[in-house]
Design a protein around this motif. Structure first.
Motif, PDB file in Angstrom:
ATOM      1  N   ILE A   8      10.414  12.887  25.448  1.00  0.00           N
ATOM      2  CA  ILE A   8       9.573  13.835  24.341  1.00  0.00           C
ATOM      3  C   ILE A   8       9.416  14.883  25.262  1.00  0.00           C
ATOM      4  O   ILE A   8       9.090  16.262  24.312  1.00  0.00           O
ATOM      5  CB  ILE A   8       7.890  13.274  23.956  1.00  0.00           C
ATOM      6  N   GLU A   9       8.842  15.539  26.486  1.00  0.00           N
ATOM      7  CA  GLU A   9       8.738  16.765  26.832  1.00  0.00           C
ATOM      8  C   GLU A   9       9.911  17.836  26.822  1.00  0.00           C
ATOM      9  O   GLU A   9       9.948  18.967  27.183  1.00  0.00           O
ATOM     10  CB  GLU A   9       8.297  16.270  28.379  1.00  0.00           C
ATOM     11  N   HIS A  10      11.071  17.050  26.264  1.00  0.00           N
ATOM     12  CA  HIS A  10      12.720  17.763  26.634  1.00  0.00           C
ATOM     13  C   HIS A  10      12.569  18.406  24.776  1.00  0.00           C
ATOM     14  O   HIS A  10      13.605  18.571  24.712  1.00  0.00           O
ATOM     15  CB  HIS A  10      13.520  17.212  26.678  1.00  0.00           C
ATOM     16  N   LEU A  11      11.897  17.191  24.171  1.00  0.00           N
ATOM     17  CA  LEU A  11      11.893  17.693  22.719  1.00  0.00           C
ATOM     18  C   LEU A  11      12.649  19.062  22.075  1.00  0.00           C
ATOM     19  O   LEU A  11      12.998  19.606  21.352  1.00  0.00           O
ATOM     20  CB  LEU A  11      10.907  17.401  21.998  1.00  0.00           C
ATOM     21  N   ASN A  12      11.008  20.749  22.289  1.00  0.00           N
ATOM     22  CA  ASN A  12      11.253  21.865  22.024  1.00  0.00           C
ATOM     23  C   ASN A  12      12.605  22.481  22.601  1.00  0.00           C
ATOM     24  O   ASN A  12      13.361  22.944  21.701  1.00  0.00           O
ATOM     25  CB  ASN A  12      10.561  22.402  22.749  1.00  0.00           C
ATOM     26  N   GLN A  27      26.423  20.696   8.492  1.00  0.00           N
ATOM     27  CA  GLN A  27      25.342  20.809   7.588  1.00  0.00           C
ATOM     28  C   GLN A  27      24.205  22.165   8.029  1.00  0.00           C
ATOM     29  O   GLN A  27      24.645  22.483   8.467  1.00  0.00           O
ATOM     30  CB  GLN A  27      23.922  19.369   8.387  1.00  0.00           C
ATOM     31  N   ALA A  28      23.512  22.021   6.985  1.00  0.00           N
ATOM     32  CA  ALA A  28      22.212  23.001   7.200  1.00  0.00           C
ATOM     33  C   ALA A  28      21.528  23.221   8.376  1.00  0.00           C
ATOM     34  O   ALA A  28      20.925  22.128   8.205  1.00  0.00           O
ATOM     35  CB  ALA A  28      21.535  23.265   5.728  1.00  0.00           C
ATOM     36  N   SER A  29      21.731  24.174   9.063  1.00  0.00           N
ATOM     37  CA  SER A  29      20.280  24.178   9.532  1.00  0.00           C
ATOM     38  C   SER A  29      18.614  23.790   9.063  1.00  0.00           C
ATOM     39  O   SER A  29      18.256  23.725   7.373  1.00  0.00           O
ATOM     40  CB  SER A  29      19.907  25.686  10.372  1.00  0.00           C
ATOM     41  N   ASP A  30      17.559  22.698   9.820  1.00  0.00           N
ATOM     42  CA  ASP A  30      16.524  22.371   9.005  1.00  0.00           C
ATOM     43  C   ASP A  30      16.323  21.974  10.744  1.00  0.00           C
ATOM     44  O   ASP A  30      15.606  20.339  10.415  1.00  0.00           O
ATOM     45  CB  ASP A  30      17.395  20.748   8.190  1.00  0.00           C
ATOM     46  N   LEU A  31      15.233  22.933  11.585  1.00  0.00           N
ATOM     47  CA  LEU A  31      14.972  22.600  12.750  1.00  0.00           C
ATOM     48  C   LEU A  31      13.729  21.231  12.514  1.00  0.00           C
ATOM     49  O   LEU A  31      13.281  21.200  13.732  1.00  0.00           O
ATOM     50  CB  LEU A  31      14.271  23.987  12.856  1.00  0.00           C
ATOM     51  N   ASN A  32      12.943  21.522  11.359  1.00  0.00           N
ATOM     52  CA  ASN A  32      11.421  21.068  11.097  1.00  0.00           C
ATOM     53  C   ASN A  32      11.976  19.491  11.383  1.00  0.00           C
ATOM     54  O   ASN A  32      10.831  18.730  12.298  1.00  0.00           O
ATOM     55  CB  ASN A  32      11.238  21.340  10.021  1.00  0.00           C
ATOM     56  N   GLU A  36      11.191  15.991  13.783  1.00  0.00           N
ATOM     57  CA  GLU A  36      10.823  15.050  13.309  1.00  0.00           C
ATOM     58  C   GLU A  36      11.513  14.280  13.579  1.00  0.00           C
ATOM     59  O   GLU A  36      11.020  13.132  14.504  1.00  0.00           O
ATOM     60  CB  GLU A  36      10.666  14.855  11.878  1.00  0.00           C
ATOM     61  N   PHE A  37      12.717  14.358  13.140  1.00  0.00           N
ATOM     62  CA  PHE A  37      14.573  12.531  13.897  1.00  0.00           C
ATOM     63  C   PHE A  37      14.667  12.843  15.049  1.00  0.00           C
ATOM     64  O   PHE A  37      14.005  11.332  15.731  1.00  0.00           O
ATOM     65  CB  PHE A  37      15.806  13.390  12.781  1.00  0.00           C
ATOM     66  N   LEU A  38      14.089  13.746  16.020  1.00  0.00           N
ATOM     67  CA  LEU A  38      14.546  13.277  17.678  1.00  0.00           C
ATOM     68  C   LEU A  38      13.342  13.183  18.392  1.00  0.00           C
ATOM     69  O   LEU A  38      13.317  12.327  19.024  1.00  0.00           O
ATOM     70  CB  LEU A  38      14.947  15.123  17.930  1.00  0.00           C
ATOM     71  N   LYS A  39      12.383  13.121  17.590  1.00  0.00           N
ATOM     72  CA  LYS A  39      10.780  13.163  17.959  1.00  0.00           C
ATOM     73  C   LYS A  39      10.596  11.753  17.816  1.00  0.00           C
ATOM     74  O   LYS A  39       9.827  10.722  18.688  1.00  0.00           O
ATOM     75  CB  LYS A  39       9.581  13.465  17.258  1.00  0.00           C
ATOM     76  N   GLU A  40      10.846  10.763  16.457  1.00  0.00           N
ATOM     77  CA  GLU A  40      11.107   9.018  16.362  1.00  0.00           C
ATOM     78  C   GLU A  40      12.061   8.962  17.717  1.00  0.00           C
ATOM     79  O   GLU A  40      12.293   8.476  17.477  1.00  0.00           O
ATOM     80  CB  GLU A  40      11.466   9.131  14.667  1.00  0.00           C
ATOM     81  N   ARG A  41      13.496   9.764  17.513  1.00  0.00           N
ATOM     82  CA  ARG A  41      14.029   8.979  17.886  1.00  0.00           C
ATOM     83  C   ARG A  41      13.810   8.494  19.945  1.00  0.00           C
ATOM     84  O   ARG A  41      13.933   7.465  20.775  1.00  0.00           O
ATOM     85  CB  ARG A  41      15.444   9.118  18.309  1.00  0.00           C
ATOM     86  N   LEU A  42      12.931   9.862  20.181  1.00  0.00           N
ATOM     87  CA  LEU A  42      12.662   9.895  21.627  1.00  0.00           C
ATOM     88  C   LEU A  42      11.360   8.837  22.062  1.00  0.00           C
ATOM     89  O   LEU A  42      10.937   7.806  22.912  1.00  0.00           O
ATOM     90  CB  LEU A  42      12.125  11.445  22.162  1.00  0.00           C
ATOM     91  N   THR A  43      10.314   8.814  20.853  1.00  0.00           N
ATOM     92  CA  THR A  43       8.831   7.825  20.477  1.00  0.00           C
ATOM     93  C   THR A  43       9.670   6.010  21.050  1.00  0.00           C
ATOM     94  O   THR A  43       8.655   5.813  22.009  1.00  0.00           O
ATOM     95  CB  THR A  43       8.181   8.345  19.826  1.00  0.00           C
ATOM     96  N   LYS A  44      10.725   5.972  20.118  1.00  0.00           N
ATOM     97  CA  LYS A  44      11.341   4.694  20.010  1.00  0.00           C
ATOM     98  C   LYS A  44      11.570   4.680  20.806  1.00  0.00           C
ATOM     99  O   LYS A  44      11.734   3.281  20.642  1.00  0.00           O
ATOM    100  CB  LYS A  44      11.584   4.561  18.327  1.00  0.00           C
TER     101      LYS A  44
END
Length: 142
Positions: A8-12, A27-32, A36-44
């Protein structure tokens, strides 16, 4: 170059790479949403993400998902995502990331590593050079 397993520390650091990967995949750019998608992968911890850094700059990543083979009754990984920033291509970063994933499979004594990609993906030559063989016996439906 160093390869690390993302937390999670590498998310940004990961978000712009993943967004670039999605843009590369039309795909269209969608940083938000990416964050959220990556945060969920890393958290779970439901995937393994390796990141490549050169001089503290994030330059590429690969993401592995867990699968099981019913026939062999063994786990394996699906290498679903591989992306290298366009400014850093042709520097063996993709090879290094894939080899890191292969070593993880060997260490865990998994059945192996499966790659899912489009037939038109320019990385096909990389996969073949690293010993991956197209499985013509499998058919997928969507």
């Amino acid at each position: 170059m160093i390869i690390i397993r993302a937390t999670i520390e590498h998310l940004n650091d990961l978000v712009p790479l993943f967004d670039g990967y999605r843009i590369f995949d039309r795909q269209a750019s969608d940083l938000n949403s990416v964050k959220e998608f990556l945060k969920e992968r890393l958290t779970k911890q439901d995937s393994v993400i390796y990141m490549a850094y050169i001089n503290d700059t994030p330059v590429g990543f690969t993401q592995l998902y867990f699968l099981f083979s019913s026939v062999s009754m063994k786990p394996m990984y699906l290498l679903n995502d591989l992306y290298i920033d366009s400014n850093y291509r042709s520097q063996n970063i993709g090879t290094t990331l894939i080899n890191k994933a292969k070593k993880l499979c060997e260490k865990k004594e998994y059945k192996g590593l499966l790659i899912q990609t489009e037939n038109t993906n320019p990385a096909q030559h990389l996969y073949q050079r690293l010993g991956f063989v197209e499985d013509t016996d499998l058919t997928f439906f969507g």
